[in-house]
Design a protein around this motif. Sequence first.
Motif, PDB file in Angstrom:
ATOM      1  N   SER A  90     -28.992  48.209  41.866  1.00 50.96           N
ATOM      2  CA  SER A  90     -28.517  47.851  40.523  1.00 50.96           C
ATOM      3  C   SER A  90     -29.691  47.451  39.645  1.00 50.96           C
ATOM      4  O   SER A  90     -30.832  47.330  40.106  1.00 50.96           O
ATOM      5  N   ILE A  91     -29.399  47.255  38.377  1.00 53.89           N
ATOM      6  CA  ILE A  91     -30.340  46.581  37.483  1.00 53.89           C
ATOM      7  C   ILE A  91     -29.605  45.372  36.920  1.00 53.89           C
ATOM      8  O   ILE A  91     -28.367  45.331  36.911  1.00 53.89           O
ATOM      9  N   PHE A  92     -30.364  44.388  36.472  1.00 57.12           N
ATOM     10  CA  PHE A  92     -29.797  43.123  36.017  1.00 57.12           C
ATOM     11  C   PHE A  92     -30.254  42.883  34.578  1.00 57.12           C
ATOM     12  O   PHE A  92     -31.455  42.876  34.291  1.00 57.12           O
ATOM     13  N   VAL A  93     -29.288  42.727  33.670  1.00 61.55           N
ATOM     14  CA  VAL A  93     -29.620  42.574  32.255  1.00 61.55           C
ATOM     15  C   VAL A  93     -29.025  41.257  31.760  1.00 61.55           C
ATOM     16  O   VAL A  93     -27.806  41.111  31.679  1.00 61.55           O
ATOM     17  N   SER A  94     -29.898  40.296  31.481  1.00 65.44           N
ATOM     18  CA  SER A  94     -29.443  38.974  31.056  1.00 65.44           C
ATOM     19  C   SER A  94     -29.562  38.876  29.532  1.00 65.44           C
ATOM     20  O   SER A  94     -30.607  39.191  28.959  1.00 65.44           O
ATOM     21  N   ILE A  95     -28.474  38.453  28.893  1.00 60.64           N
ATOM     22  CA  ILE A  95     -28.432  38.444  27.432  1.00 60.64           C
ATOM     23  C   ILE A  95     -28.364  37.013  26.896  1.00 60.64           C
ATOM     24  O   ILE A  95     -27.481  36.236  27.278  1.00 60.64           O
ATOM     25  N   HIS A  96     -29.319  36.688  26.055  1.00 57.23           N
ATOM     26  CA  HIS A  96     -29.427  35.343  25.480  1.00 57.23           C
ATOM     27  C   HIS A  96     -29.686  35.429  23.985  1.00 57.23           C
ATOM     28  O   HIS A  96     -30.090  36.472  23.469  1.00 57.23           O
ATOM     29  N   TYR A  97     -29.491  34.285  23.321  1.00 59.79           N
ATOM     30  CA  TYR A  97     -29.962  34.104  21.947  1.00 59.79           C
ATOM     31  C   TYR A  97     -30.929  32.935  21.984  1.00 59.79           C
ATOM     32  O   TYR A  97     -30.805  32.048  22.837  1.00 59.79           O
ATOM     33  N   ASN A  98     -31.882  32.935  21.098  1.00 57.84           N
ATOM     34  CA  ASN A  98     -33.004  32.020  21.197  1.00 57.84           C
ATOM     35  C   ASN A  98     -32.809  30.745  20.370  1.00 57.84           C
ATOM     36  O   ASN A  98     -31.955  30.698  19.482  1.00 57.84           O
ATOM     37  N   VAL A 146     -33.562  33.594  36.687  1.00 56.55           N
ATOM     38  CA  VAL A 146     -32.797  34.795  37.089  1.00 56.55           C
ATOM     39  C   VAL A 146     -33.713  36.012  37.295  1.00 56.55           C
ATOM     40  O   VAL A 146     -33.396  36.891  38.087  1.00 56.55           O
ATOM     41  N   LEU A 147     -34.842  36.042  36.595  1.00 53.49           N
ATOM     42  CA  LEU A 147     -35.771  37.168  36.779  1.00 53.49           C
ATOM     43  C   LEU A 147     -36.521  37.018  38.113  1.00 53.49           C
ATOM     44  O   LEU A 147     -36.762  37.997  38.817  1.00 53.49           O
ATOM     45  N   ARG A 148     -36.872  35.785  38.455  1.00 54.87           N
ATOM     46  CA  ARG A 148     -37.621  35.558  39.693  1.00 54.87           C
ATOM     47  C   ARG A 148     -36.750  35.718  40.932  1.00 54.87           C
ATOM     48  O   ARG A 148     -37.245  36.052  41.995  1.00 54.87           O
ATOM     49  N   HIS A 149     -35.447  35.467  40.805  1.00 55.79           N
ATOM     50  CA  HIS A 149     -34.581  35.457  41.984  1.00 55.79           C
ATOM     51  C   HIS A 149     -33.697  36.686  42.127  1.00 55.79           C
ATOM     52  O   HIS A 149     -32.918  36.771  43.066  1.00 55.79           O
ATOM     53  N   THR A 150     -33.770  37.607  41.193  1.00 50.53           N
ATOM     54  CA  THR A 150     -32.991  38.838  41.320  1.00 50.53           C
ATOM     55  C   THR A 150     -33.909  39.915  41.891  1.00 50.53           C
ATOM     56  O   THR A 150     -34.994  40.144  41.362  1.00 50.53           O
ATOM     57  N   PRO A 153     -34.602  45.476  39.553  1.00 48.71           N
ATOM     58  CA  PRO A 153     -35.244  45.360  38.242  1.00 48.71           C
ATOM     59  C   PRO A 153     -34.376  44.529  37.293  1.00 48.71           C
ATOM     60  O   PRO A 153     -33.190  44.809  37.125  1.00 48.71           O
ATOM     61  N   SER A 154     -34.974  43.494  36.719  1.00 46.55           N
ATOM     62  CA  SER A 154     -34.177  42.601  35.875  1.00 46.55           C
ATOM     63  C   SER A 154     -34.937  42.237  34.606  1.00 46.55           C
ATOM     64  O   SER A 154     -36.159  42.081  34.622  1.00 46.55           O
ATOM     65  N   VAL A 155     -34.182  42.124  33.528  1.00 46.91           N
ATOM     66  CA  VAL A 155     -34.772  41.785  32.230  1.00 46.91           C
ATOM     67  C   VAL A 155     -33.934  40.698  31.564  1.00 46.91           C
ATOM     68  O   VAL A 155     -32.745  40.556  31.851  1.00 46.91           O
ATOM     69  N   LEU A 156     -34.583  39.937  30.702  1.00 45.39           N
ATOM     70  CA  LEU A 156     -33.873  38.907  29.935  1.00 45.39           C
ATOM     71  C   LEU A 156     -34.165  39.139  28.459  1.00 45.39           C
ATOM     72  O   LEU A 156     -35.326  39.193  28.045  1.00 45.39           O
ATOM     73  N   ILE A 157     -33.092  39.310  27.696  1.00 48.91           N
ATOM     74  CA  ILE A 157     -33.221  39.638  26.275  1.00 48.91           C
ATOM     75  C   ILE A 157     -32.877  38.414  25.431  1.00 48.91           C
ATOM     76  O   ILE A 157     -31.835  37.784  25.644  1.00 48.91           O
ATOM     77  N   GLU A 158     -33.739  38.105  24.472  1.00 45.25           N
ATOM     78  CA  GLU A 158     -33.445  37.048  23.498  1.00 45.25           C
ATOM     79  C   GLU A 158     -33.158  37.769  22.189  1.00 45.25           C
ATOM     80  O   GLU A 158     -34.055  38.306  21.545  1.00 45.25           O
ATOM     81  N   CYS A 159     -31.861  37.799  21.808  1.00 44.77           N
ATOM     82  CA  CYS A 159     -31.393  38.681  20.733  1.00 44.77           C
ATOM     83  C   CYS A 159     -31.723  38.228  19.311  1.00 44.77           C
ATOM     84  O   CYS A 159     -31.734  39.054  18.405  1.00 44.77           O
ATOM     85  N   ALA A 160     -31.926  36.933  19.099  1.00 41.85           N
ATOM     86  CA  ALA A 160     -32.207  36.382  17.768  1.00 41.85           C
ATOM     87  C   ALA A 160     -32.242  34.871  17.913  1.00 41.85           C
ATOM     88  O   ALA A 160     -31.771  34.337  18.923  1.00 41.85           O
ATOM     89  N   PHE A 161     -32.785  34.175  16.909  1.00 39.22           N
ATOM     90  CA  PHE A 161     -32.849  32.704  16.973  1.00 39.22           C
ATOM     91  C   PHE A 161     -31.661  32.078  16.239  1.00 39.22           C
ATOM     92  O   PHE A 161     -31.517  32.267  15.028  1.00 39.22           O
ATOM     93  N   VAL A 162     -30.842  31.320  16.968  1.00 41.56           N
ATOM     94  CA  VAL A 162     -29.744  30.627  16.289  1.00 41.56           C
ATOM     95  C   VAL A 162     -30.300  29.509  15.398  1.00 41.56           C
ATOM     96  O   VAL A 162     -29.628  29.039  14.487  1.00 41.56           O
ATOM     97  N   SER A 163     -31.539  29.102  15.666  1.00 44.63           N
ATOM     98  CA  SER A 163     -32.166  28.020  14.883  1.00 44.63           C
ATOM     99  C   SER A 163     -32.772  28.517  13.570  1.00 44.63           C
ATOM    100  O   SER A 163     -33.202  27.726  12.746  1.00 44.63           O
TER     101      SER A 163
END
Length: 201
Positions: A90-98, A146-150, A153-163
């Motif tokens: 699999s691949i692992f795609v983590s979705i976040h906002y900054n 999550v990137l170190r323990h998956t 292939p894994s990625v973490l996306i920061e989609c935009a800054f809520v701040s």
Amino acid sequence: MVWIVCFWSTLVNLSLAAGFRTVVIDAGHGGKDNGGSYGKVYEKHLALDTAMRVEYLLNQKGYRTRMTRKSDQYISLAKRSAIGNRYSNSIFVSIHYNHASRKGAKGIETFYYSSRAKTLASYVHSGMLAKVRVVNRGVKYGRFYVLRHTKNPSVLIECAFVSNHSDRSKSKKGWYRQALAEGIVNGIIRYQNGRERGVLR
Ligand SMILES: [Zn+2]
């Protein structure tokens, strides 16, 4: 006739072996963990909405998916990686906002930890940039749990800054989250095509 069928099934198996079978989609935070927030805008809600759009689009294209959460629910980081590791190919795609204390910080960035995931990160990142006009903060090495323990292939996306004011107003709009989801999915498809052609691993 039999040998033709055998030959064909060998070809199909080879292409399946090269590509990944499942996309594990990880919506950041959830439940008691709001993630970054500004007023009533919570990262956990934006991340889940974007993740569900990604899931929908991938399913439309025939990809198998697994969400680490599908509701406003708290899940530990260890559990998220464990879910990812349940799917060996699999691949692992983590979705976040900054979020940042400096209000001027804005834009999107994508992180990878293993060098194996760097191409996936750059494809997903350029997929998003092709869809939205935002500050490009780049593709970066990051030591997120999550990137170190998956293992896959894994990625973490920061989609935009809520701040940030302008990032936040965009993030609140469905068209922005949809455009990002489309960009992410285009990146994933490009990566899968590369794997199937044997130019990526
Ligand atoms: Zn986050």
